[in-house]
Design a protein around this motif. Structure first.
Motif, PDB file in Angstrom:
ATOM      1  N   VAL A  36       2.646 -40.596 -70.472  1.00 33.40           N
ATOM      2  CA  VAL A  36       2.473 -40.506 -69.020  1.00 33.40           C
ATOM      3  C   VAL A  36       2.088 -41.852 -68.440  1.00 33.40           C
ATOM      4  O   VAL A  36       2.591 -42.280 -67.411  1.00 33.40           O
ATOM      5  CB  VAL A  36       1.397 -39.445 -68.675  1.00 33.40           C
ATOM      6  N   HIS A  37       1.184 -42.564 -69.135  1.00 34.82           N
ATOM      7  CA  HIS A  37       0.759 -43.886 -68.650  1.00 34.82           C
ATOM      8  C   HIS A  37       1.933 -44.848 -68.618  1.00 34.82           C
ATOM      9  O   HIS A  37       2.101 -45.613 -67.671  1.00 34.82           O
ATOM     10  CB  HIS A  37      -0.345 -44.433 -69.552  1.00 34.82           C
ATOM     11  N   ALA A  38       2.773 -44.772 -69.649  1.00 34.50           N
ATOM     12  CA  ALA A  38       3.934 -45.669 -69.687  1.00 34.50           C
ATOM     13  C   ALA A  38       4.874 -45.384 -68.539  1.00 34.50           C
ATOM     14  O   ALA A  38       5.414 -46.290 -67.914  1.00 34.50           O
ATOM     15  CB  ALA A  38       4.668 -45.498 -71.030  1.00 34.50           C
ATOM     16  N   GLN A  39       5.020 -44.063 -68.220  1.00 34.94           N
ATOM     17  CA  GLN A  39       5.892 -43.722 -67.110  1.00 34.94           C
ATOM     18  C   GLN A  39       5.303 -44.196 -65.783  1.00 34.94           C
ATOM     19  O   GLN A  39       6.014 -44.655 -64.903  1.00 34.94           O
ATOM     20  CB  GLN A  39       6.101 -42.207 -67.063  1.00 34.94           C
ATOM     21  N   ALA A  40       3.956 -44.092 -65.658  1.00 34.18           N
ATOM     22  CA  ALA A  40       3.316 -44.469 -64.395  1.00 34.18           C
ATOM     23  C   ALA A  40       3.350 -45.958 -64.154  1.00 34.18           C
ATOM     24  O   ALA A  40       3.370 -46.413 -63.021  1.00 34.18           O
ATOM     25  CB  ALA A  40       1.862 -43.976 -64.392  1.00 34.18           C
ATOM     26  N   THR A  41       3.306 -46.734 -65.255  1.00 33.91           N
ATOM     27  CA  THR A  41       3.245 -48.182 -65.098  1.00 33.91           C
ATOM     28  C   THR A  41       4.594 -48.859 -65.320  1.00 33.91           C
ATOM     29  O   THR A  41       4.687 -50.066 -65.282  1.00 33.91           O
ATOM     30  CB  THR A  41       2.213 -48.773 -66.080  1.00 33.91           C
ATOM     31  N   ALA A  42       5.614 -48.070 -65.568  1.00 33.05           N
ATOM     32  CA  ALA A  42       6.943 -48.668 -65.720  1.00 33.05           C
ATOM     33  C   ALA A  42       7.360 -49.291 -64.404  1.00 33.05           C
ATOM     34  O   ALA A  42       6.955 -48.847 -63.339  1.00 33.05           O
ATOM     35  CB  ALA A  42       7.949 -47.591 -66.127  1.00 33.05           C
ATOM     36  N   PRO A  43       8.146 -50.351 -64.461  1.00 34.57           N
ATOM     37  CA  PRO A  43       8.580 -51.003 -63.222  1.00 34.57           C
ATOM     38  C   PRO A  43       9.222 -50.013 -62.261  1.00 34.57           C
ATOM     39  O   PRO A  43      10.266 -49.434 -62.537  1.00 34.57           O
ATOM     40  CB  PRO A  43       9.593 -52.042 -63.715  1.00 34.57           C
ATOM     41  N   ALA A  44       8.563 -49.806 -61.103  1.00 34.54           N
ATOM     42  CA  ALA A  44       9.050 -48.811 -60.146  1.00 34.54           C
ATOM     43  C   ALA A  44      10.414 -49.177 -59.591  1.00 34.54           C
ATOM     44  O   ALA A  44      11.169 -48.342 -59.154  1.00 34.54           O
ATOM     45  CB  ALA A  44       8.047 -48.652 -59.003  1.00 34.54           C
ATOM     46  N   GLY A  45      10.730 -50.478 -59.604  1.00 38.65           N
ATOM     47  CA  GLY A  45      11.991 -50.933 -59.049  1.00 38.65           C
ATOM     48  C   GLY A  45      13.199 -50.387 -59.781  1.00 38.65           C
ATOM     49  O   GLY A  45      14.306 -50.391 -59.258  1.00 38.65           O
ATOM     50  N   TYR A 102      13.447 -46.880 -58.016  1.00 43.25           N
ATOM     51  CA  TYR A 102      13.172 -46.831 -56.573  1.00 43.25           C
ATOM     52  C   TYR A 102      14.452 -47.054 -55.768  1.00 43.25           C
ATOM     53  O   TYR A 102      15.255 -47.916 -56.117  1.00 43.25           O
ATOM     54  CB  TYR A 102      12.163 -47.926 -56.214  1.00 43.25           C
ATOM     55  N   PRO A 103      14.658 -46.294 -54.674  1.00 39.38           N
ATOM     56  CA  PRO A 103      13.835 -45.171 -54.225  1.00 39.38           C
ATOM     57  C   PRO A 103      14.397 -43.845 -54.708  1.00 39.38           C
ATOM     58  O   PRO A 103      15.604 -43.706 -54.887  1.00 39.38           O
ATOM     59  CB  PRO A 103      13.924 -45.288 -52.713  1.00 39.38           C
ATOM     60  N   SER A 104      13.524 -42.861 -54.867  1.00 41.74           N
ATOM     61  CA  SER A 104      13.971 -41.552 -55.329  1.00 41.74           C
ATOM     62  C   SER A 104      13.469 -40.434 -54.429  1.00 41.74           C
ATOM     63  O   SER A 104      13.679 -39.261 -54.739  1.00 41.74           O
ATOM     64  CB  SER A 104      13.476 -41.312 -56.764  1.00 41.74           C
ATOM     65  N   GLY A 147       6.084 -48.395 -52.085  1.00 34.58           N
ATOM     66  CA  GLY A 147       7.334 -48.659 -51.385  1.00 34.58           C
ATOM     67  C   GLY A 147       7.828 -47.512 -50.537  1.00 34.58           C
ATOM     68  O   GLY A 147       8.900 -47.608 -49.939  1.00 34.58           O
ATOM     69  N   TYR A 148       7.043 -46.426 -50.468  1.00 35.64           N
ATOM     70  CA  TYR A 148       7.484 -45.278 -49.691  1.00 35.64           C
ATOM     71  C   TYR A 148       6.801 -45.182 -48.321  1.00 35.64           C
ATOM     72  O   TYR A 148       7.038 -44.226 -47.585  1.00 35.64           O
ATOM     73  CB  TYR A 148       7.267 -43.988 -50.495  1.00 35.64           C
ATOM     74  N   THR A 149       5.966 -46.173 -47.990  1.00 38.71           N
ATOM     75  CA  THR A 149       5.369 -46.252 -46.655  1.00 38.71           C
ATOM     76  C   THR A 149       5.487 -47.684 -46.158  1.00 38.71           C
ATOM     77  O   THR A 149       4.926 -48.601 -46.771  1.00 38.71           O
ATOM     78  CB  THR A 149       3.888 -45.833 -46.661  1.00 38.71           C
ATOM     79  N   LEU A 150       6.235 -47.879 -45.068  1.00 42.32           N
ATOM     80  CA  LEU A 150       6.456 -49.204 -44.503  1.00 42.32           C
ATOM     81  C   LEU A 150       5.881 -49.240 -43.084  1.00 42.32           C
ATOM     82  O   LEU A 150       5.694 -48.208 -42.455  1.00 42.32           O
ATOM     83  CB  LEU A 150       7.950 -49.529 -44.471  1.00 42.32           C
ATOM     84  N   LEU A 151       5.622 -50.447 -42.587  1.00 43.34           N
ATOM     85  CA  LEU A 151       5.040 -50.619 -41.259  1.00 43.34           C
ATOM     86  C   LEU A 151       5.806 -51.664 -40.465  1.00 43.34           C
ATOM     87  O   LEU A 151       6.013 -52.784 -40.937  1.00 43.34           O
ATOM     88  CB  LEU A 151       3.576 -51.047 -41.384  1.00 43.34           C
ATOM     89  N   GLY A 152       6.210 -51.296 -39.255  1.00 45.77           N
ATOM     90  CA  GLY A 152       6.788 -52.273 -38.343  1.00 45.77           C
ATOM     91  C   GLY A 152       5.669 -53.022 -37.642  1.00 45.77           C
ATOM     92  O   GLY A 152       4.780 -52.409 -37.059  1.00 45.77           O
ATOM     93  N   ILE A 181      10.201 -53.843 -56.164  1.00 36.32           N
ATOM     94  CA  ILE A 181      10.447 -53.111 -54.921  1.00 36.32           C
ATOM     95  C   ILE A 181      10.470 -54.073 -53.737  1.00 36.32           C
ATOM     96  O   ILE A 181      11.291 -53.935 -52.815  1.00 36.32           O
ATOM     97  CB  ILE A 181       9.386 -52.012 -54.727  1.00 36.32           C
ATOM     98  N   VAL A 182       9.582 -55.042 -53.748  1.00 34.74           N
ATOM     99  CA  VAL A 182       9.547 -56.041 -52.676  1.00 34.74           C
ATOM    100  C   VAL A 182      10.884 -56.773 -52.607  1.00 34.74           C
ATOM    101  O   VAL A 182      11.459 -56.947 -51.527  1.00 34.74           O
ATOM    102  CB  VAL A 182       8.391 -57.042 -52.886  1.00 34.74           C
ATOM    103  N   ARG A 183      11.392 -57.191 -53.754  1.00 40.34           N
ATOM    104  CA  ARG A 183      12.676 -57.901 -53.778  1.00 40.34           C
ATOM    105  C   ARG A 183      13.807 -57.008 -53.286  1.00 40.34           C
ATOM    106  O   ARG A 183      14.693 -57.456 -52.550  1.00 40.34           O
ATOM    107  CB  ARG A 183      12.978 -58.395 -55.204  1.00 40.34           C
ATOM    108  N   LYS A 184      13.774 -55.739 -53.693  1.00 41.32           N
ATOM    109  CA  LYS A 184      14.847 -54.829 -53.303  1.00 41.32           C
ATOM    110  C   LYS A 184      14.849 -54.596 -51.799  1.00 41.32           C
ATOM    111  O   LYS A 184      15.899 -54.642 -51.137  1.00 41.32           O
ATOM    112  CB  LYS A 184      14.688 -53.497 -54.047  1.00 41.32           C
ATOM    113  N   LEU A 185      13.675 -54.340 -51.217  1.00 37.53           N
ATOM    114  CA  LEU A 185      13.583 -54.106 -49.782  1.00 37.53           C
ATOM    115  C   LEU A 185      13.930 -55.363 -48.986  1.00 37.53           C
ATOM    116  O   LEU A 185      14.663 -55.309 -47.995  1.00 37.53           O
ATOM    117  CB  LEU A 185      12.176 -53.633 -49.418  1.00 37.53           C
ATOM    118  N   ASN A 186      13.405 -56.499 -49.422  1.00 35.57           N
ATOM    119  CA  ASN A 186      13.697 -57.749 -48.716  1.00 35.57           C
ATOM    120  C   ASN A 186      15.190 -58.055 -48.742  1.00 35.57           C
ATOM    121  O   ASN A 186      15.780 -58.440 -47.722  1.00 35.57           O
ATOM    122  CB  ASN A 186      12.907 -58.896 -49.336  1.00 35.57           C
TER     123      ASN A 186
END
Length: 342
Positions: free
Chosen positions: A34-43, A46-48, A106-111, A283-288
């Motif tokens: 579970v820890h490995a899944q939680a800390t795996a690169p979200a990118g 992402y997104p799911s 990465g699931y909450t963004l702000l303008g 995730i930052v790179r993907k969104l940017n």
């Protein structure tokens, strides 16, 4: 000969230890998985699920428009729902605080816009740190303010305005859309650099401010170019200068305030997107990357330009520097003007 009862007790104890150890091993293995899944690169995945884009302003206006452009285009690109949620109030603090306290997944963004850089100097107890609690994603666009005056005044240039204000200290009035707004701080910077004293009259929005100027109740104002250009073109207001470093394509005949007599003057109303601090770099790179691609799309550029906004784009690092520069710039203006929150 051994006591059968003692042998049975020993055997039971050994079986208990065996099963306990086995259960512990399985538990530890499951936890590690579970820890490995939680800390795996979200990118990588992402997104799911649904992405929420918070706009800390009411519907209408370019902040809301930008959010809906990005929401639709990101939804098309990622194949997941992207919803816009308007959370106005508190001088943008309510919606901004909500994002600062959100999970950095990465699931909450702000303008964000101009007040994001000026609020740290105006509000001494912000419920977040503008630099430390957010991840800059992209600098989306910018637009100048237009300095306008009611035609009944004998003012035809920036120099005329300065001379008139110096001859009538405390008698000239200027409007804004509230404490800390771009048109408020645009004029406070102008006052500081020009060495003049004019009186602030705050409003709850651009429309009532412009209406009062058309009615002759206030004398002068800075406002977003698209808000006042129709009145300028119709001869109901007189344009003296644009706040940007270069002339606006929307009003090419109007000089910059800097060229017209206040050297070094420059203000741009800007717009961008951030997320909570701690977002994974993937995730930052993907969104940017996706947002930069969106800003280059012809239909998006046309919608920006139709509202007087220049698409910008760039890296997260460039946007981070822009935010820090804005904070430093307006800290000086707010301090010199003694500006306090409403």
């Amino acid at each position: 000969m051994s006591d059968p009862r003692r042998v049975e007790v020993v055997l039971r104890a050994q079986r208990f230890v065996h099963f306990a150890c086995r259960a512990l091993i399985l538990l530890l293995a499951g936890t590690a998985c579970v820890h490995a899944q939680a800390t795996a690169p979200a990118g990588e995945t992402y997104p799911s699920k649904t992405i929420k884009y918070i706009v800390p302003y009411p519907p209408g206006g370019f902040n809301d428009t930008l959010g809906r452009i990005f929401a639709q285009k990101l939804q098309d690109a990622f194949g997941v729902p992207v919803v816009v949620e308007n959370r106005p109030g508190g001088g943008t603090l309510i919606g901004t605080e909500a994002v600062a306290k959100s999970a950095p997944d990465g699931y909450t963004l702000l303008g964000v816009a101009f007040p994001f850089g000026s609020n740290p100097s105006i509000y001494k107890n912000l419920p977040y740190d503008t630099v430390k609690d957010f991840t800059p994603l992209v600098f989306a666009g910018q637009t100048p303010n237009l300095l306008v005056v009611k035609p009944s005044l004998p003012i035809n240039s920036v120099k005329d305005l300065i001379d008139y204000a110096k001859q009538n200290p405390g008698k000239v009035t200027y409007g804004s859309t509230g404490i800390g707004s771009s048109n408020h701080l645009s004029m406070e910077l102008f006052k500081s650099l020009a060495g003049i004293d004019i009186v602030h009259v705050p409003y709850k929005g651009s429309a009532p401010m412009v209406n009062d100027m058309l009615g002759g109740h206030i004398d002068v104002a800075f406002d977003n170019t698209p808000n006042v250009l129709p009145q300028v073109n119709g001869g109901k207001l007189r344009a003296l200068g644009v706040s940007s470093k270069t002339r606006s394509t929307l009003a090419p005949d109007v000089p910059t305030v800097s060229d017209a007599g206040v050297a070094g003057y420059e203000v741009n109303v800007w717009f961008g997107v951030v997320g909570p601090v701690g977002m994974p770099e993937e995730i930052v790179r993907k969104l940017n990357g996706e947002m930069n691609a969106i800003l280059k799309q012809e239909d998006v550029r046309r919608r920006f330009i139709d509202q007087g906004v220049e698409p910008v784009g760039g890296t997260p690092a460039q946007f981070a520097n822009q935010i820090k520069t804005e904070i430093q710039k307006w800290a000086r203006v707010v301090k010199d003007a003694g500006i306090k929150p409403e």
